[in-house]
Write an enzyme that holds these catalytic residues in place. Structure first.
Site, PDB file in Angstrom:
ATOM      1  N   LYS A 226       0.824  -1.220   0.000  1.00 37.73           N
ATOM      2  CA  LYS A 226       0.000   0.000   0.000  1.00 37.73           C
ATOM      3  C   LYS A 226       0.854   1.265   0.000  1.00 37.73           C
ATOM      4  O   LYS A 226       2.048   1.229   0.271  1.00 37.73           O
ATOM      5  CB  LYS A 226      -0.954  -0.021   1.210  1.00 37.73           C
ATOM      6  CG  LYS A 226      -2.097  -1.007   0.990  1.00 37.73           C
ATOM      7  CD  LYS A 226      -3.213  -0.844   1.977  1.00 37.73           C
ATOM      8  CE  LYS A 226      -4.352  -1.800   1.600  1.00 37.73           C
ATOM      9  NZ  LYS A 226      -5.339  -1.975   2.641  1.00 37.73           N
ATOM     10  N   ARG A 260      -3.394  -9.966   5.030  1.00 39.45           N
ATOM     11  CA  ARG A 260      -3.857  -9.984   3.627  1.00 39.45           C
ATOM     12  C   ARG A 260      -2.694  -9.495   2.764  1.00 39.45           C
ATOM     13  O   ARG A 260      -2.257  -8.347   2.910  1.00 39.45           O
ATOM     14  CB  ARG A 260      -5.090  -9.082   3.496  1.00 39.45           C
ATOM     15  CG  ARG A 260      -5.713  -9.065   2.121  1.00 39.45           C
ATOM     16  CD  ARG A 260      -6.961  -8.184   2.113  1.00 39.45           C
ATOM     17  NE  ARG A 260      -7.587  -8.178   0.804  1.00 39.45           N
ATOM     18  CZ  ARG A 260      -7.216  -7.396  -0.199  1.00 39.45           C
ATOM     19  NH1 ARG A 260      -6.231  -6.529  -0.052  1.00 39.45           N
ATOM     20  NH2 ARG A 260      -7.840  -7.460  -1.359  1.00 39.45           N
TER      21      ARG A 260
END
Ligand code: 9MG
Length: 283
Positions: A226, A260
């Protein structure tokens, strides 16, 4: 009950590391943010699943709607046609837990019919009809925190006290689910890194991640590749592995039960190192 939730006698002690699960990301959107949509083709997606299984994945998370900042909505039929044939194919070929990343009641309903083990909802079942669909099933449900909506969420996120605000949100959503008849033991919580949060917010959430476990439910951390990694380190998407692994391990050390990730093998290796060390911590 799905094998995903392993929260009987839930604690945040390091001895719980054996319960840590690696969730592998399988985006089937044309603009999937870090794989450039290269697994968009059905056969490639199945090959990717096979490779994730070989590398130690515990849950495959299939997403047919992009939730990256600025993403536009996809219609129900398009999302169903991206996700459901793949779910059916995975379930008929492999013995693996599958999570469907969706916020649409119609997609949830189809996913449940075709054997999904988990619904991963970045909107925490707040969309019309979602609670009613999942209440009739036994799937596990991930309730993620997001401020705003993907199209605008990064414009000016603000909190009174980010950790308390997220915990308050979790309590409200847990209460709503329970009132509608969803047993608490089906729920997983996720503070939603990057969803309506500045760089500083994201690192505060990571630093204080253990506080979410006080609610007595498993917590998921989704940090892989991210912008909180890229912007801090000034790294492009394909250069974020070291940062992603470090952040995932920091979350696991603070009680994250599911991570995740895009890089399954490397993440499973990192968790295994942590487990090896943890064996000696009790003595
Ligand atoms: C779909 N998706 C993208 N990022 C995510 C995250 O951090 N958590 C969950 N549960 N889903 C996510």
């Amino acid at each position: 009950m799905s094998k995903i939730i392993q929260n009987e006698n839930f604690t945040t002690e390091l001895t719980d590391l054996n319960k840590v699960q690696v969730m592998g990301i399988l985006n089937v959107t044309p603009d999937s943010f870090s794989d450039g949509g290269k697994f968009n083709c059905f056969d490639n997606a199945l090959k990717q699943v096979e490779s994730m299984i070989v590398n130690g994945v515990d849950i495959i998370d299939i997403g047919g709607e992009s939730t990256r900042p600025g993403a536009v909505d996809v219609n129900v039929q398009d999302e169903i046609s991206r996700v459901i044939p793949l779910l059916k194919a995975i379930k008929s070929r492999f013995d693996i837990n599958v999570s469907i990343d969706t916020s649409k009641a119609e997609v949830m309903s189809e996913a449940i019919t075709y054997g999904a083990d988990m619904i991963n909802d970045v909107r925490a079942l707040q969309n019309e009809g979602c609670v009613d669909v999942v209440v009739q099933s036994e799937v596990a449900i991930c309730l993620m925190h997001m401020q705003g909506m993907p199209r605008t969420m990064q414009e000016n996120p603000q909190y009174n006290h980010i950790i308390n605000d997220i915990i308050k949100f979790f309590k409200e959503r847990i209460h709503c689910c329970e009132q509608k008849g969803i047993n608490k033991n089906r729920l997983v919580l996720d503070p939603g890194f990057g969803f309506g949060k500045t760089l500083a917010h994201n690192y505060e959430v990571l630093a204080k991640f253990s506080q979410f476990s006080t609610l007595g439910l498993p917590v998921l951390a989704g940090i892989s590749r991210k912008s909180m990694i890229g912007n801090l380190l000034n790294r492009d998407v394909d250069e974020r592995l070291a940062g992603s692994l470090t952040a995932a391990i920091i979350a696991v050390q603070q009680g994250a039960q599911i991570i995740r990730v895009h890089d399954v093998q490397e993440s499973a290796d990192a968790v295994n190192i942590l487990k090896a060390v943890a064996q000696y911590k009790t003595e």
